[in-house]
Motif scaffolding. Structure first.
Motif, PDB file in Angstrom:
ATOM      1  N   ASN A  47     -10.419  32.845  89.409  1.00  0.00           N
ATOM      2  CA  ASN A  47      -9.885  34.394  88.495  1.00  0.00           C
ATOM      3  C   ASN A  47      -8.616  34.096  88.721  1.00  0.00           C
ATOM      4  OD1 ASN A  47      -9.503  37.846  88.659  1.00  0.00           O
ATOM      5  ND2 ASN A  47      -8.568  35.892  87.999  1.00  0.00           N
ATOM      6  N   ALA A  48      -8.132  33.269  90.198  1.00  0.00           N
ATOM      7  CA  ALA A  48      -6.997  32.842  90.268  1.00  0.00           C
ATOM      8  C   ALA A  48      -6.782  31.322  89.332  1.00  0.00           C
ATOM      9  CB  ALA A  48      -7.004  32.430  91.841  1.00  0.00           C
ATOM     10  N   LEU A  49      -7.653  30.835  89.101  1.00  0.00           N
ATOM     11  CA  LEU A  49      -7.439  29.426  88.475  1.00  0.00           C
ATOM     12  C   LEU A  49      -6.340  29.328  86.356  1.00  0.00           C
ATOM     13  CD1 LEU A  49      -8.321  26.026  87.459  1.00  0.00           C
ATOM     14  CD2 LEU A  49     -10.325  27.329  86.978  1.00  0.00           C
ATOM     15  N   ILE A  50      -7.553  31.177  86.739  1.00  0.00           N
ATOM     16  CA  ILE A  50      -6.809  31.240  85.244  1.00  0.00           C
ATOM     17  C   ILE A  50      -5.491  31.255  85.111  1.00  0.00           C
ATOM     18  CG2 ILE A  50      -7.687  33.307  83.085  1.00  0.00           C
ATOM     19  CD1 ILE A  50     -10.506  33.676  84.677  1.00  0.00           C
ATOM     20  N   ASP A  51      -5.172  31.131  83.844  1.00  0.00           N
ATOM     21  CA  ASP A  51      -3.685  31.256  83.424  1.00  0.00           C
ATOM     22  C   ASP A  51      -3.414  31.496  82.200  1.00  0.00           C
ATOM     23  OD1 ASP A  51      -4.008  29.260  81.834  1.00  0.00           O
ATOM     24  OD2 ASP A  51      -2.547  28.238  82.956  1.00  0.00           O
ATOM     25  N   SER A  52      -2.397  32.246  81.870  1.00  0.00           N
ATOM     26  CA  SER A  52      -2.460  32.741  80.081  1.00  0.00           C
ATOM     27  C   SER A  52      -1.887  31.573  79.373  1.00  0.00           C
ATOM     28  CB  SER A  52      -0.527  33.081  79.920  1.00  0.00           C
ATOM     29  OG  SER A  52      -0.110  31.879  80.093  1.00  0.00           O
ATOM     30  N   ASN A  53      -2.782  30.315  79.734  1.00  0.00           N
ATOM     31  CA  ASN A  53      -3.220  29.739  78.277  1.00  0.00           C
ATOM     32  C   ASN A  53      -5.122  29.015  78.716  1.00  0.00           C
ATOM     33  OD1 ASN A  53      -2.715  28.029  75.921  1.00  0.00           O
ATOM     34  ND2 ASN A  53      -2.547  26.087  77.890  1.00  0.00           N
ATOM     35  N   THR A  54      -5.259  29.889  79.025  1.00  0.00           N
ATOM     36  CA  THR A  54      -7.400  30.115  79.427  1.00  0.00           C
ATOM     37  C   THR A  54      -7.862  30.531  78.291  1.00  0.00           C
ATOM     38  OG1 THR A  54      -6.371  29.377  81.650  1.00  0.00           O
ATOM     39  CG2 THR A  54      -8.833  29.544  81.383  1.00  0.00           C
ATOM     40  N   THR A  55      -9.344  29.694  78.016  1.00  0.00           N
ATOM     41  CA  THR A  55     -10.068  30.601  77.713  1.00  0.00           C
ATOM     42  C   THR A  55     -11.274  30.624  78.612  1.00  0.00           C
ATOM     43  OG1 THR A  55      -9.096  30.110  75.250  1.00  0.00           O
ATOM     44  CG2 THR A  55     -11.815  30.740  75.807  1.00  0.00           C
ATOM     45  N   LEU A  56     -11.962  32.052  79.138  1.00  0.00           N
ATOM     46  CA  LEU A  56     -12.972  31.836  80.158  1.00  0.00           C
ATOM     47  C   LEU A  56     -14.119  32.054  78.913  1.00  0.00           C
ATOM     48  CD1 LEU A  56     -14.391  31.973  82.768  1.00  0.00           C
ATOM     49  CD2 LEU A  56     -13.560  34.127  82.252  1.00  0.00           C
ATOM     50  N   THR A  57     -14.987  31.255  79.078  1.00  0.00           N
ATOM     51  CA  THR A  57     -16.206  31.424  78.562  1.00  0.00           C
ATOM     52  C   THR A  57     -17.640  31.998  79.647  1.00  0.00           C
ATOM     53  OG1 THR A  57     -16.038  29.779  76.833  1.00  0.00           O
ATOM     54  CG2 THR A  57     -18.218  30.363  77.224  1.00  0.00           C
ATOM     55  N   ALA A  58     -18.386  32.774  79.159  1.00  0.00           N
ATOM     56  CA  ALA A  58     -18.964  33.874  80.522  1.00  0.00           C
ATOM     57  C   ALA A  58     -20.286  33.205  79.571  1.00  0.00           C
ATOM     58  CB  ALA A  58     -18.326  35.268  80.532  1.00  0.00           C
ATOM     59  N   GLU A  59     -21.019  33.027  79.873  1.00  0.00           N
ATOM     60  CA  GLU A  59     -22.471  33.338  79.542  1.00  0.00           C
ATOM     61  C   GLU A  59     -23.441  34.725  79.933  1.00  0.00           C
ATOM     62  OE1 GLU A  59     -25.452  32.833  78.335  1.00  0.00           O
ATOM     63  OE2 GLU A  59     -25.353  30.732  78.340  1.00  0.00           O
ATOM     64  N   THR A  60     -24.949  34.862  79.607  1.00  0.00           N
ATOM     65  CA  THR A  60     -25.547  35.877  79.633  1.00  0.00           C
ATOM     66  C   THR A  60     -25.680  35.963  81.262  1.00  0.00           C
ATOM     67  OG1 THR A  60     -25.764  36.634  77.630  1.00  0.00           O
ATOM     68  CG2 THR A  60     -27.397  37.066  79.501  1.00  0.00           C
ATOM     69  N   GLY A  61     -26.098  37.191  81.594  1.00  0.00           N
ATOM     70  CA  GLY A  61     -25.954  36.792  83.106  1.00  0.00           C
ATOM     71  C   GLY A  61     -24.708  37.468  83.968  1.00  0.00           C
ATOM     72  N   ASP A  62     -25.237  37.135  85.641  1.00  0.00           N
ATOM     73  CA  ASP A  62     -23.770  37.748  86.125  1.00  0.00           C
ATOM     74  C   ASP A  62     -22.458  36.982  85.610  1.00  0.00           C
ATOM     75  OD1 ASP A  62     -23.489  39.774  88.195  1.00  0.00           O
ATOM     76  OD2 ASP A  62     -23.838  38.245  89.792  1.00  0.00           O
ATOM     77  N   SER A  63     -22.710  36.005  85.252  1.00  0.00           N
ATOM     78  CA  SER A  63     -21.334  35.647  84.731  1.00  0.00           C
ATOM     79  C   SER A  63     -20.423  36.770  83.482  1.00  0.00           C
ATOM     80  CB  SER A  63     -21.686  34.385  84.025  1.00  0.00           C
ATOM     81  OG  SER A  63     -22.328  33.705  84.264  1.00  0.00           O
ATOM     82  N   TRP A  64     -20.848  37.883  83.234  1.00  0.00           N
ATOM     83  CA  TRP A  64     -20.452  38.596  82.601  1.00  0.00           C
ATOM     84  C   TRP A  64     -19.513  39.948  83.277  1.00  0.00           C
ATOM     85  CZ3 TRP A  64     -25.995  41.170  79.163  1.00  0.00           C
ATOM     86  CH2 TRP A  64     -25.293  40.249  77.780  1.00  0.00           C
ATOM     87  N   PHE A  65     -20.640  39.881  84.316  1.00  0.00           N
ATOM     88  CA  PHE A  65     -20.384  40.886  85.247  1.00  0.00           C
ATOM     89  C   PHE A  65     -18.911  40.345  85.953  1.00  0.00           C
ATOM     90  CE2 PHE A  65     -23.833  41.723  84.042  1.00  0.00           C
ATOM     91  CZ  PHE A  65     -24.144  43.636  83.672  1.00  0.00           C
ATOM     92  N   MET A 109     -12.622  40.381  86.433  1.00  0.00           N
ATOM     93  CA  MET A 109     -11.091  39.821  86.914  1.00  0.00           C
ATOM     94  C   MET A 109      -9.936  40.095  86.204  1.00  0.00           C
ATOM     95  SD  MET A 109     -12.833  35.639  86.327  1.00  0.00           S
ATOM     96  CE  MET A 109     -13.784  35.368  87.206  1.00  0.00           C
ATOM     97  N   THR A 110      -8.653  40.126  86.533  1.00  0.00           N
ATOM     98  CA  THR A 110      -7.824  40.893  86.488  1.00  0.00           C
ATOM     99  C   THR A 110      -7.116  38.885  85.340  1.00  0.00           C
ATOM    100  OG1 THR A 110      -7.483  41.881  88.867  1.00  0.00           O
ATOM    101  CG2 THR A 110      -5.217  41.627  86.780  1.00  0.00           C
ATOM    102  N   LEU A 111      -6.970  39.476  84.220  1.00  0.00           N
ATOM    103  CA  LEU A 111      -5.829  38.745  83.438  1.00  0.00           C
ATOM    104  C   LEU A 111      -4.676  38.091  83.047  1.00  0.00           C
ATOM    105  CD1 LEU A 111      -9.227  38.617  80.876  1.00  0.00           C
ATOM    106  CD2 LEU A 111      -9.435  37.344  83.062  1.00  0.00           C
ATOM    107  N   PRO A 112      -3.728  37.223  83.212  1.00  0.00           N
ATOM    108  CA  PRO A 112      -2.497  37.362  83.000  1.00  0.00           C
ATOM    109  C   PRO A 112      -2.694  37.391  81.347  1.00  0.00           C
ATOM    110  CG  PRO A 112      -3.124  35.135  83.477  1.00  0.00           C
ATOM    111  CD  PRO A 112      -4.820  35.970  83.531  1.00  0.00           C
ATOM    112  N   GLY A 113      -1.374  38.154  80.412  1.00  0.00           N
ATOM    113  CA  GLY A 113      -1.430  37.901  79.059  1.00  0.00           C
ATOM    114  C   GLY A 113      -2.200  37.203  78.471  1.00  0.00           C
ATOM    115  N   GLY A 114      -2.214  36.738  77.744  1.00  0.00           N
ATOM    116  CA  GLY A 114      -2.813  35.677  77.219  1.00  0.00           C
ATOM    117  C   GLY A 114      -4.409  34.668  76.783  1.00  0.00           C
TER     118      GLY A 114
END
Ligand code: TPU
Length: 558
Positions: A371-389, A394-399
């Motif tokens: 979560n701390a790595l994600i900035d407003s220019n990040t795309t997080l791809t989350a696979e089926t499984g616990d990665s969804w949850f 996570m708390t995301l910055p706008g963008g």
């Protein structure tokens, strides 16, 4: 002015805004691939297999609005079908082009390789009809331009995959050159009378209610108007929630944002807000068993306005003939202020305490650091499984963007999809969370990330098994062979790659690995996060129990 069938197709792909197409070579498509290279509007990207090719195209289409892929007959196209099913279910316009037998062999009685061993070669198109919005089998160069245009136009308008079959001896046959592309890209004009009536009914719905909440669903990706939603929320002054599959579709730092609505596993406060509202304006929702936590989170239709891609349902009436863009733009200009729901403040997300550096790595600490790595220019791809949850909490910055595949849910999707997304949006940071079980389906596509020097950061969540399945319904089939996941990168690099494979067993090792990943800009970094099998998000367990109960309902006795 003439061109060839293959070059016509190639030019059109460039004209609709593609910069790449995905391909696996085979003797029925080699001439077509040559024609695409010769015309050169889009770069050819190679995949390890056709399933991965399709998932990469699907990931590319999510980021870019559309995608194209070229495969060979049967052995290629049938492997791609799972990914085309995904594109259909997830509303992504992927244009699947398959090479096909020589026109002289159709109806000739000739028996060909790469076929079912009988002489009817129409079966592939028949199969594709069920999972595409348009199926065009080309038999003459003269008709090819119209057929190519029909398929592309249908895919772009319906936000679904389309299928084009090109016999191997027509790929370099002469045909008319392409004209302007505007007819493929233009949206049909709205049926003004229907739109006006829809807005009037919407007004009646809204004026009769005070506590109205916007609920954003995953079909809004296909609408292309996610960026317009804050203006609608500002106009109405109401609270906004998103569905789990639409995580990140509304800026979380906007004052109206109230979290993810997912029945009993919602963000704090979001369930009470939605279920206590007297009006829910649902934008592009998909209410499947997963989204409703096993049919438990179902909304009262009388209090619900349902806006989908091609029309709305409100007060028991259906209005069609306009796009959701046309509807939302018009509504934003005249919706009444309905600020009742905004008086309920956003409840804070539970925060995850920072672990000591030498502490055994936990799922919570891993989620906190990602979560701390994600900035407003990040795309997080989350696979089926616990990665969804993990992604959903996570708390995301706008963008920041999240990509998940919650309608189709095919494990292995995320690795090639992240590759496609990274090619489509090279200026963003791409982060992937994938479980060990899912990774084993499509792992070899990391080799293409090495090949194309894509600096994707992969968190390989090694919780030693199919934990989502263990929580839903346990058995010996949920336990898999462990791999040396970090070690795979050495094999994929061979002599010339710049991939990095790291392993983290403590909080400190993960933090160090993330720093190394940020510095590795010429290839992917795979960080194998070693977790206990019993360590997962609380919401997965809660949700899994309810979904298992819905799956386990006995048959109805009449
Ligand atoms: O985080 P975790 O352990 O839940 O994820 P992992 O390790 O990736 O396990 C995923 C397990 C899983 C399966 C086997 N989730 N869904 N399935 C069923 C399934 C089987 N085959 C395909 C193509 N897609 C599926 N969803």
């Amino acid at each position: 002015m003439t061109t060839t069938v293959g070059q016509y197709l190639s030019a059109r792909l460039g004209q609709i805004g593609l910069k790449h197409h995905f391909a696996v070579a085979g003797d029925f498509n080699l001439i077509l691939l040559d024609e695409l290279l010769a015309e050169g509007s889009t770069k050819q990207i190679y995949s390890c297999n056709e399933l991965n090719c399709g998932y990469s195209a699907e990931g590319y289409g999510r980021a870019n609005g559309a995608a194209a892929m070229i495969v060979t007959f049967s052995v290629g196209a049938l492997s791609a079908m799972n990914a085309i099913g995904s594109a259909y279910a997830e509303n992504v316009p992927v244009i699947l082009i398959s090479g096909a037998p020589n026109t002289n062999d159709h109806g000739s009685g000739h028996l060909l390789h790469h076929t079912l061993g009988n002489t009817n070669y129409g079966y592939q198109a028949e199969m594709m009809r069920h999972i595409t919005c348009a199926t065009e089998v080309i038999f003459s160069a003269e008709n090819a331009p119209h057929q190519i245009d029909n398929a592309i136009r249908a895919a772009l308008r319906e936000r679904k995959p389309a299928y084009i079959e090109i016999p191997c001896n027509l790929a370099n046959a002469a045909c008319a050159a392409p004209g302007p592309v505007s007819s493929l890209l233009s949206e049909p004009a709205a049926d003004q009378a229907s739109l006006e009536a829809a807005l009037e009914e919407t007004g009646r719905f809204l004026y009769a209610r005070d506590k109205v909440v916007l609920l954003v669903g995953s079909r809004m990706r296909a609408s292309g108007i996610i960026d317009l939603l804050p203006a609608l929320a500002d106009r109405m002054g109401c609270a906004v929630t998103v569905m789990a599959a639409a995580k990140g579709f509304f800026p979380e730092d906007h004052p109206a944002y109230r979290g993810v609505y997912w029945g009993e596993v919602s963000s704090p406060g979001a369930q009470d807000l939605i279920e206590g509202a007297d009006g829910v304006l649902c934008l592009g929702p998909i209410f499947n068993d997963y989204a409703t936590v096993g049919w438990r989170a179902t909304l009262n239709p009388e209090n619900t306005l349902l806006a989908d891609l091609q029309g709305i349902t409100v007060n028991g009436r259906v209005f069609e003939g306009f796009s959701i863009r046309q509807y939302v733009e018009a509504l934003t200009a005249r919706a009444p202020r309905r600020a009742g729901s905004a008086e309920t403040p956003r409840q804070p997300q539970p925060t995850i305490p920072t672990a000591a550096r030498d502490a055994r790595l936990t799922n919570d600490e891993m989620a906190r650091q990602i979560n701390a790595l994600i900035d407003s220019n990040t795309t997080l791809t989350a696979e089926t499984g616990d990665s969804w949850f993990n992604a959903v909490r996570m708390t995301l910055p706008g963008g920041a963007k999240v990509e998940s595949e919650m309608q189709w849910g095919s494990i292995g999707w995320s690795v090639p999809a992240a590759l496609g997304g990274a090619l489509a949006a090279p200026d963003r940071r791409h982060v992937l969370m994938v479980g060990d079980g899912s990774f084993q389906l499509t792992a070899q596509e990391v080799a293409q990330m090495v090949r194309y020097e894509l600096p994707i950061i992969i968190f390989l969540v090694n919780n030693h098994g199919y934990v989502i399945e263990i929580k839903i319904h346990d058995g010996p089939y949920n336990y898999i062979k462990n791999w040396d996941y970090a070690g795979l990168i050495t094999a994929f690099n061979a002599k010339d790659g710049h991939g990095l494979g790291l392993r983290a067993t403590t909080a400190g090792e993960l933090a160090g690995a993330i720093e190394q990943a940020k510095a590795n800009t010429n290839g992917p970094t795979l960080i194998e996060c070693d977790l206990d099998r019993s360590d997962c998000t609380e919401t997965l367990v809660k949700w899994g129990t309810k979904v298992a109960a819905a799956n386990g309902r006995p048959p109805k006795v009449n």
